[in-house]
Design an enzyme around this catalytic site. Structure first.
Site, short mmCIF file in Angstrom:
data_model
loop_
_atom_site.label_atom_id
_atom_site.label_comp_id
_atom_site.label_asym_id
_atom_site.label_seq_id
_atom_site.Cartn_x
_atom_site.Cartn_y
_atom_site.Cartn_z
N LYS A 126 0.86 -1.19 0.00
CA LYS A 126 0.00 0.00 0.00
C LYS A 126 0.89 1.23 0.00
O LYS A 126 1.60 1.50 0.98
CB LYS A 126 -0.89 0.04 1.24
CG LYS A 126 -1.95 1.12 1.13
CD LYS A 126 -2.56 1.50 2.47
CE LYS A 126 -1.72 2.49 3.22
NZ LYS A 126 -1.64 3.84 2.60
N GLU B 3 11.15 0.85 9.76
CA GLU B 3 12.20 1.83 9.50
C GLU B 3 11.57 3.19 9.76
O GLU B 3 10.80 3.68 8.95
CB GLU B 3 12.71 1.65 8.06
CG GLU B 3 14.12 2.12 7.89
CD GLU B 3 14.17 3.58 7.55
OE1 GLU B 3 14.13 4.40 8.50
OE2 GLU B 3 14.22 3.91 6.36
P1 NDP Z 1 3.02 8.16 8.78
O1 NDP Z 1 4.23 7.69 9.41
O2 NDP Z 1 1.89 8.51 9.66
O3 NDP Z 1 2.56 7.02 7.80
C1 NDP Z 1 1.41 7.11 7.03
C2 NDP Z 1 1.15 5.74 6.50
O4 NDP Z 1 0.92 4.85 7.58
C3 NDP Z 1 -0.06 5.67 5.61
O5 NDP Z 1 0.23 4.77 4.56
C4 NDP Z 1 -1.12 5.10 6.53
O6 NDP Z 1 -2.07 4.34 5.85
C5 NDP Z 1 -0.32 4.21 7.43
N1 NDP Z 1 -0.93 4.04 8.74
C6 NDP Z 1 -1.49 4.95 9.51
N2 NDP Z 1 -1.95 4.40 10.67
C7 NDP Z 1 -1.65 3.08 10.59
C8 NDP Z 1 -1.82 1.98 11.46
N3 NDP Z 1 -2.42 2.12 12.65
N4 NDP Z 1 -1.38 0.78 11.06
C9 NDP Z 1 -0.78 0.65 9.87
N5 NDP Z 1 -0.57 1.66 9.00
C10 NDP Z 1 -1.00 2.86 9.37
O7 NDP Z 1 3.40 9.25 7.70
P2 NDP Z 1 3.19 10.79 7.49
O8 NDP Z 1 3.05 11.04 6.06
O9 NDP Z 1 2.12 11.30 8.40
O10 NDP Z 1 4.60 11.36 7.96
C11 NDP Z 1 4.80 11.75 9.27
C12 NDP Z 1 6.28 11.82 9.59
O11 NDP Z 1 6.89 10.57 9.33
C13 NDP Z 1 7.08 12.80 8.78
O12 NDP Z 1 6.98 14.07 9.32
C14 NDP Z 1 8.47 12.24 8.90
O13 NDP Z 1 9.06 12.73 10.08
C15 NDP Z 1 8.25 10.76 9.04
N6 NDP Z 1 8.52 10.03 7.78
C16 NDP Z 1 9.58 9.20 7.79
C17 NDP Z 1 9.91 8.54 6.65
C18 NDP Z 1 11.09 7.64 6.62
O14 NDP Z 1 11.67 7.46 5.54
N7 NDP Z 1 11.46 7.02 7.74
C19 NDP Z 1 9.15 8.69 5.42
C20 NDP Z 1 8.02 9.57 5.52
C21 NDP Z 1 7.73 10.20 6.69
P3 NDP Z 1 -3.60 4.79 5.79
O15 NDP Z 1 -3.64 6.00 4.94
O16 NDP Z 1 -4.30 3.64 5.21
O17 NDP Z 1 -3.98 5.08 7.22
#
Ligand code: NDP
Length: 473
Positions: free
Chosen positions: A173, A246
């Protein structure tokens, strides 16, 4: 209607509902993405489950051959996929130091081929008159992959290729912000793999949680924030899913006084601003010895003031921040740092007009307890902090819940290596940062994650051990 489709059981699947995908440079909707329901998820899991027995028993050499073919096919579509990356993610094709969409596609192809060549041979623990004991690596079953918006296709490849290589089947996804490159790539990949081996669904709100609780998914691999990683860990308990998480990083770098500032500054800048700072292992806190502090600040500011930020479809160094929430966070962290009295050497204010543009920003004389230092900004803004005592710098670098990467910079490599090994992080670099390669394990300690990716160690994470004990007596 959407020009894009989910891929379930090898077939392109349309949906009743779609959701809009924005170009972050223009804030305009440029495409509609099919929106999967939980029924689609169940269909994808069932297809992956059906495909598993045959895929897991496919000869290792044949899986390797097919994954090489996937790498070749993605390479043949590199230009098309890179253009789509620019549209939905914002990154320019070339960009600063050539680290844009073309670079991402180069990584996609390289990781496919390198992972295709990895092997997990049977290990013989004992072979004598009494018994032969072998350790085998078995695939886990169905893997659920949840990918982010910063490197949409590269991180998808990091998840799915080792999962497939080791005999698992996959449901991916993508982030709702950047689903299209992945959907298109899935179409290309499905022309090569048997039906059901690799399925892709997209949605905007509840599928991630449904995947992490799904009783027929055996493992979740997730790249994203620490809070969401913790939720996944809690909801994975239902069927004891295996996890690779990660998560966030707030990587520190320590610059010792014998560092050649003019040589190091461009490398430090490139590794802090890679992908416009939207990189988990970018350099995010820079601790510089007082003897060279001002020189380093000025050298970084000179580069920052010479680069261009704009629509990635043009000839620019950096594109927009990928989404409004992240843009708002970067704006807030910059404003708070400014209000605290920190010294801004470049940028500092969002660019007026449309698009989530924030100029490359270097911030000096900033206090350790400022949110810009404590939290991962995930944008083009770097705090530069002064130290006089190396032990104090090390304590401040390690004073973080995160532990993804870290680095030490010095002309004395031996001294720097000894200090780097004391950083509390999964990867410690000397005179570099954020350098990764397909055969070196990469992952976080503390709240930066669980498990590693890449190389043999990464491949093992998609397997469980079966010990085979054959008595001879
Ligand atoms: P998130 O970390 O919140 O991830 C969003 C993803 O997680 C969506 O695909 C969402 O799917 C899924 N998700 C949400 N809740 C759940 C759950 N309970 N169980 C499983 N999957 C879930 O990303 P954001 O875009 O909000 O980014 C927030 C912060 O994350 C950024 O500010 C940055 O600091 C960090 N980040 C780190 C990255 C890295 O490379 N380590 C990459 C991107 C962001 P659905 O839409 O179906 O809920």
């Amino acid at each position: 209607m959407s020009a894009y489709h989910l891929i379930i059981d090898g077939k392109a699947v349309g949906t009743e509902e779609c959701f809009p995908v924005l170009n972050p440079a223009t804030e305009q909707v440029f495409a509609q993405c099919p929106k999967a329901t939980e029924e689609h998820l169940d269909q994808a899991v069932a297809a992956a489950r059906r495909a598993f027995p045959s895929w897991s028993l496919t000869a290792d050499s044949e899986r390797s051959r097919l994954i090489h073919a996937v790498g070749d096919a993605l390479e043949a579509h590199s230009d098309e996929l890179a253009k789509l990356l620019t549209l939905e993610q914002g990154k320019p094709m070339g960009g600063f130091a050539g680290l844009g969409a073309g670079f991402e596609m180069g990584g996609v192809v390289a990781w496919c081929h390198a992972t295709a060549d990895l092997e997990l041979p049977v290990e013989v623990i004992q072979d004598n008159d009494e018994a032969r004991i072998e350790v085998h690596r078995k695939p886990l079953g169905v893997v659920g992959s949840i990918t982010p918006w910063n490197f949409p296709l590269l991180i998808a490849i990091w998840h799915i290729i080792p999962a497939l290589r080791s005999g698992n089947t996959v449901i991916l996804k993508p982030s709702e912000y950047t689903p299209l490159t992945t959907l298109r790539a899935a179409q290309i990949i499905n022309e090569i793999l048997p039906p059901g081996v690799f399925n892709v669904i997209a949605g905007d709100g509840s599928l991630g949680a449904a995947m992490s609780t799904h009783p027929d998914i055996n493992k979740i691999v997730f790249t994203g924030s620490t809070p969401t990683g913790k939720k996944i860990m809690a909801s994975a308990a239902g069927n004891l899913k295996r996890l690779t998480l990660e998560l966030g990083g707030n990587d520190a770098a320590i610059v010792l006084p014998d560092t050649d500032v003019q040589a190091a500054a461009p490398k430090i800048f490139a590794t802090a601003m890679i992908n416009n700072g939207q990189t988990c292992a970018a350099l995010k806190r820079l601790y510089v010895h007082e003897d060279i502090y001002e020189d380093m600040c000025q050298a970084l500011a000179a580069i920052a003031n010479s680069v261009t930020t704009g629509d990635g479809s043009g000839d620019v160094d950096f594109g927009p921040i990928q989404n409004k929430a992240q843009y708002d966070k970067v704006c807030a962290l910059a404003a708070e740092a400014k209000a605290s009295g920190a010294r801004f050497l470049s940028g500092g204010e969002p660019t007026e007009g449309v698009g989530y543009f924030f100029p490359v920003t270097i911030v000096a004389d900033i206090a350790d307890d400022t949110r810009l230092v404590r939290e991962e900004p995930f944008g083009p803004i770097l705090p530069v902090l002064k130290f006089s005592d190396v032990e104090d710098a090390l304590r401040r670098a390690n004073d973080s819940a995160n532990g993804l990467g870290g680095s030490v910079w010095s002309s004395d490599v031996e001294r720097a290596t000894a200090l780097a090994s004391r950083l509390e992080c999964g990867t410690a670099w000397v005179n570099n940062h954020a350098m990764i390669q397909p055969d070196a394990p990469f992952g976080g300690v503390k709240e930066s994650g669980i498990g590693v990716e890449f190389g043999r160690y990464g491949l093992e994470e998609y397997t469980s051990i079966q010990t085979l004990q054959i008595s001879k007596a």
